[in-house]
Design an enzyme around this catalytic site. Sequence first.
Site, mmCIF file in Angstrom:
data_model
loop_
_atom_site.group_PDB
_atom_site.id
_atom_site.type_symbol
_atom_site.label_atom_id
_atom_site.label_comp_id
_atom_site.label_asym_id
_atom_site.label_seq_id
_atom_site.Cartn_x
_atom_site.Cartn_y
_atom_site.Cartn_z
ATOM 1 N N HIS A 1 0.834 -1.201 0.000
ATOM 2 C CA HIS A 1 0.000 0.000 0.000
ATOM 3 C C HIS A 1 0.875 1.259 0.000
ATOM 4 C CE1 HIS A 1 -3.071 2.637 2.301
ATOM 5 N NE2 HIS A 1 -3.236 2.787 1.002
ATOM 6 N N GLU B 1 2.327 1.759 -3.406
ATOM 7 C CA GLU B 1 1.290 2.331 -4.285
ATOM 8 C C GLU B 1 1.306 3.849 -4.177
ATOM 9 O OE1 GLU B 1 -3.034 3.615 -3.384
ATOM 10 O OE2 GLU B 1 -2.876 1.432 -3.116
ATOM 11 N N HIS B 2 1.345 4.370 -2.948
ATOM 12 C CA HIS B 2 1.375 5.818 -2.733
ATOM 13 C C HIS B 2 2.641 6.442 -3.325
ATOM 14 C CE1 HIS B 2 -1.831 6.851 0.360
ATOM 15 N NE2 HIS B 2 -2.032 5.564 0.121
ATOM 16 N N GLU C 1 -4.999 7.258 6.489
ATOM 17 C CA GLU C 1 -5.984 6.383 5.851
ATOM 18 C C GLU C 1 -6.397 5.268 6.807
ATOM 19 O OE1 GLU C 1 -6.143 3.885 1.705
ATOM 20 O OE2 GLU C 1 -4.738 5.557 1.817
#
Length: 167
Positions: A49, A52-53, A130
């Site tokens: 994750h 991905e950022h 998040e």
Amino acid sequence: DWRDFRALRLSNGVTICLVHDPQAKTTAAGATIAAGAAYDPRSLSGLAHFCEHMCFLGSKKYPGENDYKSYLAAHGGRSNASTSMHMTTYKFEVLAPHAEKALDMFLQFFVAPLFTESGTGREVNAVDSENSKNLTADGRRRLQIFKALCDPDHYYTKFSTGNAKTI
């Protein structure tokens, strides 16, 4: 269907699907990478994750951290990404006359991403934020209950979002 579809396998093994819509005002593209949270080491929960950022924050060819998002915004576009257990998907759309440069910028995510030190801290905080938002979401709470009932050694029980402590 009025659109033309064509699937191709590139020499590097990547399969692509081309869709031509002569009525469309925008061009869109997406890429799905066969890597997700299931592949994270337990000692680095949320790594996929986090990656991905980071891919959105510049490449060797386009080093500015906001170049991609700014280009899309200036030309009627947008982008997003998501990481699941087995894959990470990136996508964008932009007004058709600006598609060539947008596609080149997008492809550079996968050719030579920078993963800069300045972006790292900020994106760890973004992932942490998040995760904090997810703590009060009922769907996420149900998911955690389900994970708690699973075999703890199974990859599905991994903490997929990550936070500031795990990344």
